[in-house]
Design an enzyme around this catalytic site. Structure first.
Site, PDB file in Angstrom:
ATOM      1  N   LYS A  12       0.801  -1.425   0.249  1.00 43.17           N
ATOM      2  CA  LYS A  12       0.053  -0.091  -0.063  1.00 43.17           C
ATOM      3  C   LYS A  12       0.433   1.400   0.353  1.00 43.17           C
ATOM      4  CE  LYS A  12       0.895   1.595   4.201  1.00 43.17           C
ATOM      5  NZ  LYS A  12       1.543   2.665   5.031  1.00 43.17           N
ATOM      6  N   ASP A 153      -2.084  -1.933   9.330  1.00 45.73           N
ATOM      7  CA  ASP A 153      -2.770  -2.481   8.360  1.00 45.73           C
ATOM      8  C   ASP A 153      -3.340  -3.378   7.549  1.00 45.73           C
ATOM      9  OD1 ASP A 153      -2.168   0.472   7.776  1.00 45.73           O
ATOM     10  OD2 ASP A 153       0.412  -0.719   7.829  1.00 45.73           O
TER      11      ASP A 153
END
Ligand code: C5P
Length: 307
Positions: A12, A153
């Site tokens: 990401k 995350d």
């Protein structure tokens, strides 16, 4: 025959990373815009011989050896913790497993490398336990609840695409995909930065500010508009710990990046380019300087089983 299950999960970048004041739970509330990139971790799970426990092998040719060597292969590895937690949630014994992790995401780099491994492992375990014990396959939302216990995350690495992340980053609200492809150059540092250390440096700087509304990001029409809206509240904290990062950001923007920025807690620098060719050309300039430069595209799908 031994079961073999393959899964992968994406890296990401945080296009926007707004960070609030440290809360009593030891975390910072965040207002984040995540984008998944097609830089993926591949995980292979093979059922082990009874009584052999969990063994983990980590490799990756595109990353510096120091990155690969810094990944633990014992019970402190996030995939090991994932296997134990998942079995516990299902009320089943922890299985004997041989795990192979093909790393492509810089380690301790602010790009969710460890979280991607955990997300891939959740998807793989979901399938393994179904085949092994006949347990119901959990939905992605259910996997995300378990993932949130492993790292902030991990839920995003399960969903992929583009999404808002609130809470400590683990509360995911998927957004519509951008209407265009994004081209990234990722410059990895030879040394990682620990996420808590960067958050602590952020606390010292005492620079938190009110959160903004990020829900209109899916309506952004061009890559230059996207570049103009990228911000990261942790950037100054990462610069204070690694001053060379600030020069690298300037260098990348001089070389043609529309925007270069610390990714998450860093130290990887994510630079957005108008074209793939631009990203590839500047990557070769950096490589000639002895830096680790990778290219990737956004956006990408979340964790999934691979054939
Ligand atoms: O959730 P994760 O395990 O990735 O977080 C690692 C550490 O980073 C936390 O223990 C905390 O110190 C810090 N952190 C934070 N605020 C967040 C996310 C992480 O302070 N929103």
């Amino acid at each position: 025959m031994n079961q073999i299950i393959r899964a992968s999960a994406p890296a990401k970048v945080n296009l926007v990373f707004e960070v609030g004041q440290l809360a009593t739970d030891g975390y910072h509330p965040v207002n984040s815009l995540y984008l998944a990139l097609n830089l993926r971790e591949d995980l292979t799970l093979v059922k082990g011989e009874p009584g052999t426990g969990i063994s983990i092998y980590v490799h990756g040719e595109t990353l510096p050896e120091a990155h690969i060597n810094s990944v633990p292969t014992d019970q402190s590895n996030l995939v090991h913790k994932t296997a134990v937690l998942f079995a516990e949630k299902l009320g089943k014994p922890v299985p004997d497993l041989q795990l192979d992790i093909h790393k492509r995401i810089p380690v301790a780099g602010g790009m969710a490398g460890g979280s991607a491994d955990a997300a891939a492992m959740l998807v793989a375990m979901n399938e393994f336990m179904h085949k092994e014990h006949g347990t119901e396959r959990l939905s992605i939302d259910e996997l995300a609840v378990i993932g949130a216990e492993l790292g902030s995350d991990v839920p995003f690495c399960l969903y992929g695409g583009m999404a808002l992340g609130t809470g400590r980053g683990e509360v995911i609200s998927p957004l519509e995909d951008l209407g265009f492809e994004t081209n990234w150059l990722l410059c990895a540092s030879s040394k990682g930065l620990s996420t808590p250390t960067v958050f602590a440096a952020f606390d010292e700087l005492d620079s938190h500010r009110p959160f903004t509304d990020l829900s209109d990001f899916a309506t952004i029409a061009s890559v230059s508009e996207l570049a103009s809206r990228m911000t990261n509240d942790l950037e100054q904290a990462a610069f204070s710990l690694m001053p060379a990062l600030s020069e690298l950001v300037s260098q990348l923007e001089q070389l043609g990046a529309l925007r270069a920025m610390v990714s998450g807690s860093g130290p990887t620098i994510a630079a957005l380019f108008e074209s793939e060719q631009g990203a590839v050309e500047v990557a070769s300039v950096l490589k000639a300087q002895g830096l680790v430069a990778l290219t990737a595209k956004g956006q990408a799908h979340g964790a999934r089983l691979d054939g």
